[in-house]
Enzyme design. Structure first.
Site, PDB file in Angstrom:
ATOM      1  N   ASP A  14      -6.943 -43.720 -20.619  1.00  0.00           N
ATOM      2  CA  ASP A  14      -6.465 -42.422 -20.151  1.00  0.00           C
ATOM      3  C   ASP A  14      -7.295 -42.007 -18.940  1.00  0.00           C
ATOM      4  O   ASP A  14      -8.107 -42.785 -18.438  1.00  0.00           O
ATOM      5  CB  ASP A  14      -6.516 -41.381 -21.280  1.00  0.00           C
ATOM      6  CG  ASP A  14      -7.921 -41.152 -21.827  1.00  0.00           C
ATOM      7  OD1 ASP A  14      -8.920 -41.528 -21.164  1.00  0.00           O
ATOM      8  OD2 ASP A  14      -8.031 -40.585 -22.929  1.00  0.00           O
ATOM      9  N   ALA A  15      -7.146 -40.787 -18.499  1.00  0.00           N
ATOM     10  CA  ALA A  15      -7.847 -40.312 -17.303  1.00  0.00           C
ATOM     11  C   ALA A  15      -9.362 -40.309 -17.467  1.00  0.00           C
ATOM     12  O   ALA A  15     -10.095 -40.351 -16.484  1.00  0.00           O
ATOM     13  CB  ALA A  15      -7.367 -38.907 -16.935  1.00  0.00           C
TER      14      ALA A  15
END
Length: 133
Positions: A14-15
């Site tokens: 994810d980020a």
């Protein structure tokens, strides 16, 4: 037991650089496929020759610790139980021998119509549960 090494790529995260939770299920799918291949069982041959396939019926999983970008993981797959038309697999993802994800996944063998079908004898004779009752 079957072991599959998995490198965490950017696309898996994810980020924040942590493995996105749903990707563990993708890792498990790869592990199950490779487990079957290691036992000379091909999903495509099962469909072509027997008109059967495996579908996931149930997943129970526990996320214990995060995995990060560039981690080297090991996915271990074993058989817990074999029924008339089902297989219960236990899958563990570990980093340096520390379990970070644990899942019990039930597969059901189905025919082309999606109805449960008996496991082919070739499969039943090839794979066995890790522990016998």
């Amino acid at each position: 037991m079957h072991s599959l090494p998995i490198r965490v790529y950017y696309e898996d995260t994810d980020a924040g650089g942590i493995v996105y939770y749903a990707n563990y299920l993708k890792f498990c799918e790869r592990g199950r496929t490779e487990f079957l291949r290691a036992h000379a069982i091909s999903n495509s041959a099962l469909m072509a020759e027997d008109g059967k396939m495996f579908v996931v019926r149930n997943v129970a999983c526990h996320y214990k610790r995060p995995a990060y970008l560039d981690d080297m993981l090991e996915l271990q797959t074993s058989i817990d139980k074999i029924g008339k038309s089902s297989i219960v697999m236990h899958q563990v993802v570990a980093r340096e021998s520390q379990v970070i994800f644990d899942a019990v996944i039930t597969l059901v063998c189905v025919d082309k119509t999606g109805k449960p079908a008996a496991l082919p004898a070739s499969i039943r004779n090839t794979i066995t549960p890790q522990t016998q009752d």
